[in-house]
Design a protein around this motif. Structure first.
Motif, PDB file in Angstrom:
ATOM      1  N   PRO A 191      83.971  30.278  88.194  1.00 37.11           N
ATOM      2  CA  PRO A 191      82.859  31.208  87.956  1.00 37.11           C
ATOM      3  C   PRO A 191      81.966  30.823  86.786  1.00 37.11           C
ATOM      4  O   PRO A 191      80.871  31.344  86.663  1.00 37.11           O
ATOM      5  CB  PRO A 191      83.565  32.537  87.661  1.00 37.11           C
ATOM      6  CG  PRO A 191      84.895  32.139  87.135  1.00 37.11           C
ATOM      7  CD  PRO A 191      85.270  30.884  87.868  1.00 37.11           C
ATOM      8  N   CYS A 192      82.417  29.909  85.945  1.00 37.37           N
ATOM      9  CA  CYS A 192      81.628  29.578  84.753  1.00 37.37           C
ATOM     10  C   CYS A 192      81.042  28.181  84.799  1.00 37.37           C
ATOM     11  O   CYS A 192      80.415  27.746  83.822  1.00 37.37           O
ATOM     12  CB  CYS A 192      82.490  29.723  83.502  1.00 37.37           C
ATOM     13  SG  CYS A 192      83.190  31.363  83.327  1.00 37.37           S
ATOM     14  N   SER A 193      81.222  27.470  85.918  1.00 37.53           N
ATOM     15  CA  SER A 193      80.826  26.058  85.902  1.00 37.53           C
ATOM     16  C   SER A 193      79.321  25.893  85.816  1.00 37.53           C
ATOM     17  O   SER A 193      78.826  24.845  85.422  1.00 37.53           O
ATOM     18  CB  SER A 193      81.374  25.341  87.127  1.00 37.53           C
ATOM     19  OG  SER A 193      80.800  25.860  88.288  1.00 37.53           O
ATOM     20  N   ALA A 194      78.547  26.946  86.180  1.00 36.23           N
ATOM     21  CA  ALA A 194      77.088  26.813  86.108  1.00 36.23           C
ATOM     22  C   ALA A 194      76.529  27.526  84.881  1.00 36.23           C
ATOM     23  O   ALA A 194      75.329  27.720  84.771  1.00 36.23           O
ATOM     24  CB  ALA A 194      76.451  27.362  87.382  1.00 36.23           C
ATOM     25  N   LEU A 195      77.414  27.918  83.951  1.00 33.02           N
ATOM     26  CA  LEU A 195      76.959  28.734  82.823  1.00 33.02           C
ATOM     27  C   LEU A 195      77.082  27.990  81.496  1.00 33.02           C
ATOM     28  O   LEU A 195      77.887  27.079  81.355  1.00 33.02           O
ATOM     29  CB  LEU A 195      77.792  30.016  82.755  1.00 33.02           C
ATOM     30  CG  LEU A 195      77.811  30.874  84.016  1.00 33.02           C
ATOM     31  CD1 LEU A 195      78.637  32.115  83.776  1.00 33.02           C
ATOM     32  CD2 LEU A 195      76.407  31.248  84.452  1.00 33.02           C
ATOM     33  N   ASP A 196      76.310  28.425  80.507  1.00 32.45           N
ATOM     34  CA  ASP A 196      76.403  27.828  79.179  1.00 32.45           C
ATOM     35  C   ASP A 196      77.615  28.416  78.446  1.00 32.45           C
ATOM     36  O   ASP A 196      78.210  29.394  78.894  1.00 32.45           O
ATOM     37  CB  ASP A 196      75.097  28.054  78.412  1.00 32.45           C
ATOM     38  CG  ASP A 196      74.844  29.514  78.135  1.00 32.45           C
ATOM     39  OD1 ASP A 196      75.725  30.177  77.570  1.00 32.45           O
ATOM     40  OD2 ASP A 196      73.764  30.007  78.506  1.00 32.45           O
ATOM     41  N   PRO A 197      78.008  27.803  77.315  1.00 26.89           N
ATOM     42  CA  PRO A 197      79.244  28.225  76.646  1.00 26.89           C
ATOM     43  C   PRO A 197      79.266  29.692  76.253  1.00 26.89           C
ATOM     44  O   PRO A 197      80.314  30.335  76.323  1.00 26.89           O
ATOM     45  CB  PRO A 197      79.295  27.329  75.405  1.00 26.89           C
ATOM     46  CG  PRO A 197      78.506  26.128  75.766  1.00 26.89           C
ATOM     47  CD  PRO A 197      77.434  26.603  76.686  1.00 26.89           C
ATOM     48  N   ILE A 198      78.129  30.240  75.845  1.00 29.64           N
ATOM     49  CA  ILE A 198      78.136  31.632  75.407  1.00 29.64           C
ATOM     50  C   ILE A 198      78.335  32.568  76.593  1.00 29.64           C
ATOM     51  O   ILE A 198      79.151  33.492  76.548  1.00 29.64           O
ATOM     52  CB  ILE A 198      76.828  31.958  74.644  1.00 29.64           C
ATOM     53  CG1 ILE A 198      76.834  31.163  73.330  1.00 29.64           C
ATOM     54  CG2 ILE A 198      76.713  33.452  74.376  1.00 29.64           C
ATOM     55  CD1 ILE A 198      75.587  31.296  72.516  1.00 29.64           C
ATOM     56  N   ALA A 199      77.626  32.287  77.700  1.00 27.35           N
ATOM     57  CA  ALA A 199      77.805  33.088  78.913  1.00 27.35           C
ATOM     58  C   ALA A 199      79.239  32.940  79.415  1.00 27.35           C
ATOM     59  O   ALA A 199      79.846  33.909  79.886  1.00 27.35           O
ATOM     60  CB  ALA A 199      76.808  32.656  79.978  1.00 27.35           C
ATOM     61  N   THR A 200      79.783  31.712  79.292  1.00 27.10           N
ATOM     62  CA  THR A 200      81.160  31.465  79.709  1.00 27.10           C
ATOM     63  C   THR A 200      82.127  32.345  78.925  1.00 27.10           C
ATOM     64  O   THR A 200      83.021  32.978  79.494  1.00 27.10           O
ATOM     65  CB  THR A 200      81.513  29.980  79.498  1.00 27.10           C
ATOM     66  OG1 THR A 200      80.637  29.193  80.291  1.00 27.10           O
ATOM     67  CG2 THR A 200      82.952  29.703  79.881  1.00 27.10           C
ATOM     68  N   LEU A 201      81.898  32.400  77.620  1.00 28.56           N
ATOM     69  CA  LEU A 201      82.766  33.194  76.761  1.00 28.56           C
ATOM     70  C   LEU A 201      82.748  34.658  77.184  1.00 28.56           C
ATOM     71  O   LEU A 201      83.786  35.314  77.250  1.00 28.56           O
ATOM     72  CB  LEU A 201      82.295  33.046  75.308  1.00 28.56           C
ATOM     73  CG  LEU A 201      83.257  33.600  74.256  1.00 28.56           C
ATOM     74  CD1 LEU A 201      84.521  32.776  74.223  1.00 28.56           C
ATOM     75  CD2 LEU A 201      82.585  33.594  72.888  1.00 28.56           C
ATOM     76  N   ARG A 202      81.565  35.159  77.504  1.00 27.18           N
ATOM     77  CA  ARG A 202      81.453  36.574  77.902  1.00 27.18           C
ATOM     78  C   ARG A 202      82.219  36.834  79.189  1.00 27.18           C
ATOM     79  O   ARG A 202      82.874  37.866  79.345  1.00 27.18           O
ATOM     80  CB  ARG A 202      79.983  36.959  78.092  1.00 27.18           C
ATOM     81  CG  ARG A 202      79.171  36.768  76.841  1.00 27.18           C
ATOM     82  CD  ARG A 202      77.974  37.662  76.861  1.00 27.18           C
ATOM     83  NE  ARG A 202      78.366  39.066  76.870  1.00 27.18           N
ATOM     84  CZ  ARG A 202      77.520  40.056  76.697  1.00 27.18           C
ATOM     85  NH1 ARG A 202      76.246  39.802  76.516  1.00 27.18           N
ATOM     86  NH2 ARG A 202      77.923  41.294  76.719  1.00 27.18           N
TER      87      ARG A 202
END
Lengths: 282, 315
Positions: free
Chosen positions: A196-207
């Protein structure tokens, strides 16, 4: 080869393969001898593991190891691929998920899914969340349900004033949280998350990771991830898959090791797992 | 780092980065493509200029009167009203028949049919059908549709060579195009939207009805309007299914009588006038009728573009 012919008897296999199972009701998914073929070729073979309630179970491994295929067999998404054939046992709360009386549409209502790329519908934020409840016709208080789902996905405060705007106006991370809100709006029991986080930046990933940890008090979560740190951070149990060409001559995924996440990352019993988590391959 | 060590590197890098002069081959190629563009544009402009020049006297002296008066044998009073009415009615018949059928066929082929050899055979041949010359459809219309319409009791005073038969013939002609444009629109819907809808427990019908079709609608609408424009301008098949006479369609009757009686269409009026021995018909009225046809077709294309821009979605 059909699923029915190769499926072992649920009772005998379940009892024999996992003597350490602690109480049937704790186990949401019980997999045994699960194989998925695409046409002639096995994509993944002989997978056995248990997913427990209110835990995050991570599936990790190199590309092509079949972890997404395994995930998609948990809510019968593989049914949508004509050439995919599932064999072996997939039990959901003790019920054979591929049994003749099981309707895949009902399965997907119970078992929600979040995909790799945020894929909101080209509709308003409200309609994205409301779609599942609307088709399930459980819309007693649709507004309340939409708000509750968006709150659970920690998106409400950001979108409460623009519910009628297009979902495409949101950022990638917001879109993914919207997709999570959409998935939980049908009150599923399990959330399946495919990278779910492979297309997201680190901050969005953290959330999203924080959200997952919060959601596990209500849901059981199975997540496929390429990111080992992510698996180590959020999951309770980890299944490590790899690609094995020796079994069939094709690139077939196999389950190498399944254990508590802490054990997998600090003291794996299989040297292949150790090679992978220490970055020696993959 | 000192200047001594970087200077030679800098010189070498500067030499490598220096732009090469454009070779004559590249210039010649550019010129050839420009000539290609100018030639095709030139032909179009010449054609338009010729039509406008011919139509000019009619446009200036008759004005709106030309589009609101019926066909006449006298060049001074002849107008294209019957042609416009006939063409609009034909297009409505085409829209009512070809759009639902074509969209339904495309939805079945794309969403429901298993990807088997027969399915692929049908898909290939729908494409082939779209390339069949329109006169062949005219023969089909004459041989089958006119008889069918007569047999069903809708032949009317024109013995089946009427707007119903003409519209059905044009509908069959554009049906493959509707199927192809709709198929392409459906295929362009991202797989993620389908997966997401299945993922929340939608049935195949719900996925198609609530997500795939709405997402594909702008492209389907655009393609459909262009398809109708194609039917609006089509001539050859209509010559075979009864519009060749071009003089008898009149307004003021009941709708059924209008649909089942003799008729004409705008392109057929152009064809008919350009073959008249009277120079006024050939050199002035025919270009003016062409101008009316072109304006209506451009309006249809503009409508298609507006629909597309209005409902354009990004994903």
């Amino acid at each position: 080869m059909t699923a029915a012919e190769t499926r072992p008897d649920p009772e005998s296999v379940g009892a024999a393969a996992t003597p350490q199972r602690q109480g049937r009701e704790e186990v949401v998914f019980h997999l045994d001898g699960l194989s998925v073929h695409y046409g002639e070729f096995p994509a993944v073979k002989g997978v056995g593991l248990d997913v427990r309630r209110n835990e995050i179970t991570a599936l990790i491994g190199p590309s092509g190891c079949g972890k997404s295929t395994v995930l998609r067999s948990l809510n019968r998404m593989n049914d949508l691929i004509e050439i995919a054939k599932v064999s072996g046992l997939v039990e959901y709360h003790g019920v054979d998920l591929y049994g003749p009386a099981v309707d895949p549409v009902e399965v997907r209502r119970q078992i929600g899914m979040v995909f790799q790329k945020p894929n909101p519908f080209p509709k308003s934020i409200y309609d994205n969340v409301a779609f599942g409840p609307r088709i399930a016709k459980t819309d007693d208080d649709l507004d309340g349900l939409v708000e509750q789902s968006l709150r659970r996905a920690v998106l409400w405060d950001e979108v409460r004033d623009k519910l009628d705007q297009s979902a495409y106006a949101l950022s990638g991370g917001q879109q993914q949280r919207l997709c999570i809100a959409r998935a939980i709006a049908t009150s599923p029991d399990v959330l399946l998350m495919d990278e779910p986080c492979s297309a997201l930046d680190p901050i969005a990933t953290l959330r999203i990771e924080e959200l997952m940890v919060e959601l596990k008090s209500d849901y059981s979560i199975v997540i496929v991830t390429h990111n080992m740190q992510q698996a180590a951070r959020v999951s309770d149990r980890t299944a490590f898959f790899t690609v094995d060409e020796s079994v069939t001559g094709h690139r077939t995924g196999i389950l190498v090791e399944f254990d508590q996440t802490g054990k997998i990352f600090t003291n794996p019993s299989n040297p292949k797992t150790e090679d992978y988590i220490t970055g020696r391959f993959g | 780092m000192t200047a001594d060590t970087t200077t030679p590197t800098r010189i070498a890098v500067a030499a490598k980065l220096q732009g090469r002069r454009v070779g004559w081959g590249e210039s010649a190629f550019q010129l050839a493509t420009l000539i290609g563009l100018l030639l095709s544009l030139g032909v179009l402009v010449a054609l338009l200029a010729d039509i406008v020049a011919g139509a000019w006297s009619v446009v200036t002296t008759r004005g709106a009167d030309f589009v609101s008066t019926p066909i006449s044998l006298s060049a001074d009073t002849a107008g294209v009203l019957n042609g416009i009415i006939g063409s609009v009615l034909l297009t409505i018949v085409v829209a009512v028949v070809a759009i639902p059928l074509g969209i339904a066929a495309a939805v079945y082929l794309e969403e429901y049919a298993a990807d088997t050899r027969p399915t692929r055979f049908i898909q290939t041949n729908v494409r082939n059908l779209a390339g069949v010359p329109s006169i062949v459809y005219g023969l089909l219309g004459l041989g089958v549709i006119v008889r069918l319409v007569t047999a069903l009791g809708a032949g009317g005073s024109a013995n089946g060579r009427n707007i119903i038969a003409g519209g059905l013939t044009l509908a069959v002609l554009v049906l493959p195009i509707v199927v192809i444009t709709t198929s392409e629109a459906l295929r362009a819907v991202p797989a993620g939207i389908r997966e997401a809808a299945y993922g929340v427990g939608a049935t195949q019908w719900e996925v198609t009805r609530h997500q795939v079709l709405p997402a594909a609608l702008p492209a389907i609408l655009t393609g459909t309007v262009l398809t109708l424009a194609r039917a609006f301008g089509e001539t050859a098949p209509l010559l075979l299914v009864g519009a060749a006479t071009g003089f008898f369609a009149t307004g003021g009757q009941g709708l059924m009588e209008q649909l089942s009686g003799t008729y004409t269409a705008l392109p057929v009026v152009v064809y008919s006038w350009s073959r008249q021995p009277d120079g006024a018909f050939r050199d002035e009225l025919a270009p003016a009728a062409i101008l009316v046809l072109l304006v209506l077709l451009l309006a249809a294309n503009a409508a298609a573009i507006i629909i597309r821009n209005r409902s354009e979605r990004k994903w």
